[in-house]
Write an enzyme that holds these catalytic residues in place. Structure first.
Site, mmCIF file in Angstrom:
data_model
loop_
_atom_site.group_PDB
_atom_site.id
_atom_site.type_symbol
_atom_site.label_atom_id
_atom_site.label_comp_id
_atom_site.label_asym_id
_atom_site.label_seq_id
_atom_site.Cartn_x
_atom_site.Cartn_y
_atom_site.Cartn_z
ATOM 1 C CE LYS A 152 -4.420 0.991 0.176
ATOM 2 N NZ LYS A 152 -5.560 0.154 -0.237
ATOM 3 C CG ASP A 189 -7.213 3.414 -0.951
ATOM 4 O OD1 ASP A 189 -7.660 2.256 -0.896
ATOM 5 O OD2 ASP A 189 -7.296 4.192 0.016
HETATM 6 P P1 NDP Z 1 -12.825 7.910 -2.924
HETATM 7 O O1 NDP Z 1 -11.765 8.907 -2.740
HETATM 8 O O2 NDP Z 1 -13.375 7.669 -4.296
HETATM 9 O O3 NDP Z 1 -14.057 8.216 -1.977
HETATM 10 C C1 NDP Z 1 -13.884 8.319 -0.598
HETATM 11 C C2 NDP Z 1 -15.204 8.731 0.021
HETATM 12 O O4 NDP Z 1 -15.096 8.599 1.421
HETATM 13 C C3 NDP Z 1 -15.567 10.180 -0.246
HETATM 14 O O5 NDP Z 1 -16.962 10.321 -0.269
HETATM 15 C C4 NDP Z 1 -14.960 10.884 0.965
HETATM 16 O O6 NDP Z 1 -15.579 12.124 1.297
HETATM 17 C C5 NDP Z 1 -15.204 9.879 2.046
HETATM 18 N N1 NDP Z 1 -14.141 10.013 3.054
HETATM 19 C C6 NDP Z 1 -12.821 9.828 2.878
HETATM 20 N N2 NDP Z 1 -12.138 10.093 3.999
HETATM 21 C C7 NDP Z 1 -13.055 10.454 4.894
HETATM 22 C C8 NDP Z 1 -12.980 10.820 6.254
HETATM 23 N N3 NDP Z 1 -11.803 10.906 6.901
HETATM 24 N N4 NDP Z 1 -14.149 11.109 6.878
HETATM 25 C C9 NDP Z 1 -15.324 11.029 6.236
HETATM 26 N N5 NDP Z 1 -15.457 10.685 4.943
HETATM 27 C C10 NDP Z 1 -14.342 10.391 4.294
HETATM 28 O O7 NDP Z 1 -12.232 6.533 -2.336
HETATM 29 P P2 NDP Z 1 -12.709 5.043 -2.593
HETATM 30 O O8 NDP Z 1 -14.175 4.988 -2.800
HETATM 31 O O9 NDP Z 1 -11.809 4.448 -3.602
HETATM 32 O O10 NDP Z 1 -12.330 4.343 -1.202
HETATM 33 C C11 NDP Z 1 -13.251 4.278 -0.109
HETATM 34 C C12 NDP Z 1 -12.814 3.179 0.844
HETATM 35 O O11 NDP Z 1 -12.800 1.929 0.159
HETATM 36 C C13 NDP Z 1 -11.400 3.336 1.430
HETATM 37 O O12 NDP Z 1 -11.395 2.803 2.742
HETATM 38 C C14 NDP Z 1 -10.557 2.453 0.511
HETATM 39 O O13 NDP Z 1 -9.371 2.029 1.155
HETATM 40 C C15 NDP Z 1 -11.524 1.305 0.293
HETATM 41 N N6 NDP Z 1 -11.277 0.476 -0.883
HETATM 42 C C16 NDP Z 1 -11.163 1.017 -2.116
HETATM 43 C C17 NDP Z 1 -10.982 0.206 -3.216
HETATM 44 C C18 NDP Z 1 -10.934 0.754 -4.595
HETATM 45 O O14 NDP Z 1 -10.864 -0.051 -5.530
HETATM 46 N N7 NDP Z 1 -11.008 2.041 -4.812
HETATM 47 C C19 NDP Z 1 -10.835 -1.249 -3.077
HETATM 48 C C20 NDP Z 1 -11.048 -1.728 -1.734
HETATM 49 C C21 NDP Z 1 -11.240 -0.886 -0.683
HETATM 50 P P3 NDP Z 1 -14.838 13.521 0.973
HETATM 51 O O15 NDP Z 1 -14.844 13.624 -0.527
HETATM 52 O O16 NDP Z 1 -15.648 14.542 1.669
HETATM 53 O O17 NDP Z 1 -13.443 13.377 1.537
HETATM 54 O O1 2IT Z 2 -7.888 -1.468 -0.738
HETATM 55 C C1 2IT Z 2 -7.833 -1.975 -1.876
HETATM 56 O O2 2IT Z 2 -7.971 -3.187 -2.046
HETATM 57 C C2 2IT Z 2 -7.610 -1.088 -3.017
HETATM 58 N N1 2IT Z 2 -7.538 0.127 -2.846
HETATM 59 C C3 2IT Z 2 -7.444 -1.662 -4.396
HETATM 60 C C4 2IT Z 2 -6.046 -2.159 -4.597
HETATM 61 C C5 2IT Z 2 -5.713 -2.581 -6.001
HETATM 62 O O3 2IT Z 2 -4.529 -2.849 -6.207
HETATM 63 O O4 2IT Z 2 -6.585 -2.649 -6.865
#
Ligand code: NDP
Ligand code: 2IT
Length: 442
Positions: free
Chosen positions: A124, A164
């Site tokens: 990561k 992420d």
């Molecule tokens: P994005 O940046 O696309 O979206 C994040 C969302 O979460 C936004 O709505 C943001 O709001 C909110 N957010 C982030 N930080 C905070 C905080 N500290 N407090 C409140 N709201 C918060 O990220 P992703 O959708 O890609 O990721 C979301 C989660 O999913 C993370 O935990 C990530 O690690 C996990 N994840 C992502 C994967 C992926 O493929 N993208 C795969 C597996 C897990 P705001 O815009 O106001 O900050």
């Molecule tokens: O938390 C996660 O699994 C991710 N942000 C996706 C990682 C990836 O390599 O697709």
């Protein structure tokens, strides 16, 4: 107890890394049942090797803002474990990013990637950079500066980042472009790339869709289902949006979504086209939803989990669902929680959910669809081929179904039927440790 002693000594060696300590405690505590009764683990010391990242790279990221002033952020890549394959895991841009946050994410990623059954190790990365309010040119310069340092440690067979929080297709494009510029290599060193230059169809949707495939299996297994259920989803980014899309396709109704400012409630069901326009096109705030649906309500700065729902899908960030929130969910009759985000529930919240017999799917199983399709993107890049959306989606479904089988069997085999936390940790741990031992770790 050996696991408790490892938790203690690791915490002592890594002072102040609270998020890492939390993930470590959650994982090792649920492994106690297999580790503490088997002297093998203590005798070999393999656990001590597993909890330590193989390598952490920390670096300075200087970049010029639009006024020509130098700004400096800190970047990291945590290369946690390569037993199963090259390091694989996303890059996060958020002011809360620290070594501790990236260590917890890399540790979790190692087991998550193991559960996919695909040949990927865990890693990561990220930076304590806040993209909010930054121009496109600033984002580009930041990504280029980051990659000017990080490229040395990456490679299509070494370490393959993805997106992420705060890192989507735009940022991946800028980082990939800089990697290519410096190295001259056109290779699958990133996943989540644009479709025109090697990205996989279905990667954008994969985490959210995969979450729903796993949830659907878990509900079916419990004799229940999604049709007619009221679903609350926190966040409104990549994971949340495509989770919401699949909820609707499977017959549920999303009633609440959020961002870091607050949450919206729309009793008629959230209009996802409006959310996509606000978040993906305008890069706006969730409260802008009221301009599309004036009858909806916006609750600034309040916990989304206080609002009654049947199913809760935390899809924003770590520790966003506390024990108090879990109690409210239980009191309001919530039947299931599945984690789209990484470690969104505190360890105390998980205890409350389990004590109230709420079905609970931990992130390392429930959100593994994203990284699984990343691994499929790597396969396509290696073959110089691209598969159809349907082909990728069908593989994703099969992978999520297999993950559910593994986590439910892992729990059942150790007398903890329905405890998917234990099931996921046990199944992931076994696969990683087997490979480490095969490589002559001891
Ligand atoms: P994005 O940046 O696309 O979206 C994040 C969302 O979460 C936004 O709505 C943001 O709001 C909110 N957010 C982030 N930080 C905070 C905080 N500290 N407090 C409140 N709201 C918060 O990220 P992703 O959708 O890609 O990721 C979301 C989660 O999913 C993370 O935990 C990530 O690690 C996990 N994840 C992502 C994967 C992926 O493929 N993208 C795969 C597996 C897990 P705001 O815009 O106001 O900050
Ligand atoms: O938390 C996660 O699994 C991710 N942000 C996706 C990682 C990836 O390599 O697709």
């Amino acid at each position: 107890m050996y696991t408790q002693s490892i938790i203690k000594s690791t915490i002592t060696k890594t002072p102040g890394e609270h998020e890492f300590h939390q993930a470590l405690t959650e994982v090792l505590s649920s492994l106690a049942i297999i580790i503490d009764n088997n002297p093998f683990y203590k005798d070999t010391g393999i656990l001590e090797m597993l909890v330590a990242p193989e390598r952490i790279i920390q670096f300075r990221i200087p970049w010029l803002d639009d006024t020509g002033r130098i700004r400096v952020n800190t970047g990291w890549r945590v290369q946690y474990n390569s037993a199963l394959g090259p390091y694989k895991g996303g890059i996060r841009f958020h002011p809360s990013v620290s070594q501790s946050v990236l260590k917890f994410l890399g540790f979790e990623q190692t087991f998550k990637n193991a559960l996919t059954g695909l040949p990927i190790g865990g890693g990561k990365g990220g930076a304590d950079f806040d993209p909010k309010g930054r121009s496109n040119a600033e984002i580009m310069r930041f990504c280029q500066s980051l990659m000017t340092e990080l490229y040395k440690y990456l490679g299509a067979d070494e370490d393959i980042p993805a997106g992420d929080i705060g890192v989507g297709a735009r940022e991946v494009g800028y980082m990939y472009g800089q990697y290519k510029r410096i190295t001259g290599l056109v290779e699958g060193v990133f996943t989540g790339k644009g479709i025109s230059y090697g990205g996989s169809l279905g990667r954008t949707q994969a985490t959210g869709y995969g979450l729903l495939y796993l949830l659907d299996e878990m509900l079916t297994h419990a004799g229940n289902g999604l049709p007619g259920k009221q679903v609350t989803i926190s966040g409104s980014g990549n994971v949340a949006i495509y989770a919401a899309e699949k909820v609707a396709q499977l017959g549920g109704k999303v009633i609440c979504m959020s961002d870091s400012g607050g949450y919206i409630h729309d009793a008629a069901g959230i209009d996802l086209d409006a959310i996509k326009e606000i978040k993906l096109v305008n890069r706006g705030r969730i409260k802008d939803y009221l301009e599309y649906r004036p009858t909806a309500k916006y609750h600034e700065g309040q916990s989304i989990w206080q609002h009654p729902c049947d199913i809760a899908l935390p899809c924003a960030t770590q520790n966003e669902l506390t024990a108090g929130d879990a109690k409210s969910l239980a009191a309001n009759g919530c039947i299931a929680v599945a984690e789209g985000a990484n470690m969104p529930c505190t360890n105390e919240a998980i205890k409350v959910l389990q004590a109230n017999n709420i079905l609970y799917a931990p992130g390392k199983a429930a959100n593994a669809g994203g990284v699984a399709v990343s691994a499929l993107e790597m396969s396509q890049n290696s073959q110089r081929q691209s598969w159809t959306f349907e082909e990728v989606d069908n593989r994703l479904k099969a992978i999520m179904s297999n993950i559910f089988t593994q986590i439910s069997q892992g729990a059942q085999e150790h007398g903890m039927k329905g405890n998917y936390v234990a099931g996921a940790n046990i199944a992931g741990f076994k696969r990683v440790v087997e490979a480490m031992l095969a490589h002559g770790a001891v």
